[in-house]
Design a protein around this motif. Structure first.
Motif, short mmCIF file in Angstrom:
data_model
loop_
_atom_site.label_atom_id
_atom_site.label_comp_id
_atom_site.label_asym_id
_atom_site.label_seq_id
_atom_site.Cartn_x
_atom_site.Cartn_y
_atom_site.Cartn_z
N THR A 184 0.86 -1.22 0.20
CA THR A 184 -0.01 -0.01 -0.18
C THR A 184 0.86 1.32 -0.09
O THR A 184 0.61 2.20 -0.87
CB THR A 184 -0.90 0.01 1.15
N LYS A 185 1.77 1.33 1.04
CA LYS A 185 2.81 2.57 1.03
C LYS A 185 3.49 2.72 -0.27
O LYS A 185 3.70 3.80 -0.77
CB LYS A 185 3.82 2.40 2.34
N ALA A 186 3.83 1.59 -0.77
CA ALA A 186 4.98 1.52 -2.08
C ALA A 186 4.00 1.91 -3.26
O ALA A 186 4.37 2.90 -4.18
CB ALA A 186 5.40 0.20 -2.32
N ALA A 187 2.69 1.60 -3.29
CA ALA A 187 1.62 2.22 -4.29
C ALA A 187 1.50 3.61 -4.32
O ALA A 187 1.78 4.09 -5.34
CB ALA A 187 0.40 1.48 -4.26
N THR A 188 1.55 4.09 -3.19
CA THR A 188 1.35 5.44 -2.75
C THR A 188 2.38 6.22 -3.38
O THR A 188 2.31 7.35 -3.81
CB THR A 188 0.95 5.65 -1.55
N ASN A 189 3.56 5.88 -2.93
CA ASN A 189 4.85 6.57 -3.20
C ASN A 189 5.05 6.46 -4.96
O ASN A 189 5.98 7.29 -5.44
CB ASN A 189 6.07 5.95 -2.42
N LEU A 190 4.72 5.41 -5.44
CA LEU A 190 4.96 5.14 -7.02
C LEU A 190 3.81 5.72 -7.63
O LEU A 190 3.87 5.54 -8.88
CB LEU A 190 5.16 3.82 -7.19
N TYR A 191 2.81 6.29 -7.14
CA TYR A 191 1.49 6.59 -7.84
C TYR A 191 0.79 5.66 -8.62
O TYR A 191 0.54 5.97 -9.53
CB TYR A 191 1.94 8.07 -8.70
N THR A 192 0.84 4.62 -8.10
CA THR A 192 -0.12 3.46 -8.63
C THR A 192 -1.06 2.86 -7.65
O THR A 192 -1.11 3.26 -6.49
CB THR A 192 1.02 2.67 -9.28
N SER A 193 -1.35 1.50 -8.19
CA SER A 193 -2.06 0.79 -7.21
C SER A 193 -1.54 -0.26 -6.69
O SER A 193 -0.44 -0.86 -7.30
CB SER A 193 -3.41 0.51 -7.94
N SER A 194 -1.97 -0.83 -5.62
CA SER A 194 -1.41 -2.21 -4.88
C SER A 194 -1.52 -3.46 -6.02
O SER A 194 -0.77 -4.20 -5.83
CB SER A 194 -2.04 -2.51 -3.63
N SER A 195 -2.74 -3.35 -6.49
CA SER A 195 -2.90 -4.67 -7.64
C SER A 195 -1.84 -4.52 -8.80
O SER A 195 -1.33 -5.78 -9.24
CB SER A 195 -4.48 -4.59 -8.01
N SER A 196 -1.55 -3.47 -9.09
CA SER A 196 -0.55 -3.47 -10.22
C SER A 196 0.68 -3.69 -9.68
O SER A 196 1.66 -4.43 -10.47
CB SER A 196 -0.23 -1.76 -10.63
N LEU A 197 1.51 -3.25 -8.40
CA LEU A 197 2.45 -3.81 -7.98
C LEU A 197 2.40 -5.31 -7.62
O LEU A 197 3.50 -5.86 -7.84
CB LEU A 197 2.75 -3.23 -6.55
N SER A 198 1.36 -5.88 -7.27
CA SER A 198 1.09 -7.41 -7.23
C SER A 198 1.52 -8.09 -8.53
O SER A 198 2.17 -9.15 -8.57
CB SER A 198 0.19 -7.77 -6.64
N LYS A 199 1.03 -7.37 -9.61
CA LYS A 199 1.35 -8.15 -10.94
C LYS A 199 2.87 -7.87 -11.29
O LYS A 199 3.26 -9.02 -11.81
CB LYS A 199 0.48 -7.28 -11.93
N HIS A 200 3.44 -6.91 -10.77
CA HIS A 200 4.66 -6.73 -11.16
C HIS A 200 5.73 -7.93 -10.58
O HIS A 200 6.58 -8.51 -11.09
CB HIS A 200 5.49 -5.57 -10.56
N ILE A 201 5.15 -8.11 -9.06
CA ILE A 201 5.99 -9.00 -8.41
C ILE A 201 5.72 -10.58 -9.09
O ILE A 201 6.70 -11.21 -9.07
CB ILE A 201 5.59 -8.74 -6.87
N ASN A 202 4.45 -10.65 -9.31
CA ASN A 202 4.17 -11.99 -9.92
C ASN A 202 4.88 -12.16 -11.19
O ASN A 202 5.59 -12.96 -11.37
CB ASN A 202 2.72 -11.96 -10.20
N TRP A 203 4.99 -11.17 -11.84
CA TRP A 203 5.90 -11.26 -13.44
C TRP A 203 7.40 -11.64 -13.02
O TRP A 203 7.90 -12.26 -13.45
CB TRP A 203 5.58 -9.87 -13.93
N LEU A 204 7.88 -10.81 -12.25
CA LEU A 204 9.33 -11.04 -11.92
C LEU A 204 9.71 -12.48 -11.26
O LEU A 204 10.60 -13.14 -11.70
CB LEU A 204 9.82 -9.89 -10.54
N GLU A 205 8.57 -12.94 -10.37
CA GLU A 205 8.69 -14.16 -9.89
C GLU A 205 8.72 -15.37 -10.93
O GLU A 205 9.34 -16.41 -11.17
CB GLU A 205 7.86 -14.67 -8.76
N GLU A 206 7.67 -15.15 -11.99
CA GLU A 206 7.54 -16.12 -13.03
C GLU A 206 8.76 -15.95 -14.07
O GLU A 206 9.11 -17.11 -14.45
CB GLU A 206 6.34 -15.69 -13.82
N GLN A 207 9.26 -14.94 -14.11
CA GLN A 207 10.41 -14.75 -15.11
C GLN A 207 11.82 -15.31 -14.48
O GLN A 207 12.61 -15.94 -15.08
CB GLN A 207 10.69 -13.20 -15.42
N LEU A 208 11.89 -15.21 -13.19
CA LEU A 208 13.22 -15.43 -12.55
C LEU A 208 12.78 -17.12 -12.12
O LEU A 208 13.80 -17.92 -11.78
CB LEU A 208 13.38 -14.85 -11.35
N GLY A 209 11.49 -17.69 -11.89
CA GLY A 209 11.42 -19.07 -11.39
C GLY A 209 11.78 -19.17 -10.11
O GLY A 209 12.07 -20.28 -9.63
#
Length: 295
Positions: free
Chosen positions: A20-45
């Motif tokens: 939540t705090k990270a989303a506020t500081n990056l001017y985005t949403s928590s759901s968008s950040l969750s997608k970013h983390i999921n993408w990283l974990e999928e790419q890195l395995g």
């Protein structure tokens, strides 16, 4: 999705320990950040974060990725800043940390004119309290009167200037109650006191020592005290920066030859190869304004 954006999101989440705090500081949403983390974990395995309802923990792989991604992004930011500095136009998000009282007195009054000057700049102000219970290394800037040995060795610092407090009152108040001729005369006046100071009832002067004051109004917010003084309630002991040009004439100096002991204002920032242009521009602006207002 791209590595840079997702890596930046990951670093912000780790440093804020909150989606939540990270989303506020990056001017985005928590759901968008969750997608970013999921993408990283999928790419890195691998799993980078262990998420619970109360906290975030890094896995071994996540800790390694954080350290290396931080280095890479710092190098990338260094390259971008070198290019941006050629345009002479600061832009992007600038995250600054500051104490509530210090912000009200010295920094907040400068922000509207700064943003008008630099329309491509966005400022995110975090109000912090002492003692600092969390890491400030990831802030772009942190303003404080604390000496350098109070902070992390990962922080560089710059002296912004000297600060002090002076007394002001409205012309109406002085007309009704008289103008103090000496510091001792303050004992017969209604003094507006700041509960943000260690001793609200004791006003400390560079020449004159400690003077005990009394009054029927106090607050931990300097803006509130200034408004009370403008309304004719009493004498306020505050920074000359605590009221802007719009109030010129609404308050006049009281015993202008007297002011508090001066203290140093420091600006702290992470050690980087190149100080970001947005940070340098902000520092230059604040330093210039403080110098002219407090001289």
């Amino acid at each position: 999705m791209d590595w840079h954006k997702c890596g930046q999101s990951f670093i912000q989440i780790v440093e804020d320990q909150s989606f939540t705090k990270a989303a506020t500081n990056l001017y985005t949403s928590s759901s968008s950040l969750s997608k970013h983390i999921n993408w990283l974990e999928e790419q890195l395995g691998v799993q980078l974060l262990q998420r619970t309802t109360r906290k975030l923990d890094l896995t071994v792989e996540g800790e390694y990725f954080y350290e290396q991604a931080k280095l890479l992004l710092n190098d990338w930011e260094d390259l971008k800043e070198k290019v941006r500095s050629q345009s002479n136009e600061p832009r992007g998000i600038l995250t600054i940390g500051i104490s509530v009282i210090f912000s009200n007195l010295y920094i907040a009054p400068l922000l509207p004119s700064l943003l008008a000057l630099y329309p491509e700049l966005k400022i995110n102000v975090r109000t912090l309290t002492y003692p600092l219970l969390h890491n400030v290394d990831h802030l772009d800037l942190y303003f404080s009167h604390k000496s350098p040995d109070f902070f992390s060795v990962n922080m560089d610092h710059h002296v912004i200037g000297q600060a002090y407090l002076k007394m002001f009152a409205s012309p109406d108040y002085l007309l009704k109650n008289g103008t103090p001729k000496t510091l001792e005369d303050l004992s017969t006046h209604n003094c507006l006191m700041s509960t943000g100071s260690d001793s609200p009832h004791a006003w400390e002067f560079e020449k004159g020592g400690s003077i005990q004051v009394t009054g029927n109004f106090m607050s931990d917010n300097s803006s509130t005290l200034v408004k009370a003084a403008v309304a004719g309630l009493g004498i306020v002991f505050t920074s000359p920066l605590a009221f802007n040009d719009e109030l010129e004439g609404a308050l006049v100096p009281v015993l202008p030859e007297h002011h508090s002991r001066a203290w140093t204002i420091y600006a702290y920032y992470p050690k980087l190869k190149t100080l970001p242009f947005k940070t340098q521009s902000f520092l230059n602006y604040v330093e210039d304004k403080l110098r002219s207002a407090l001289k």
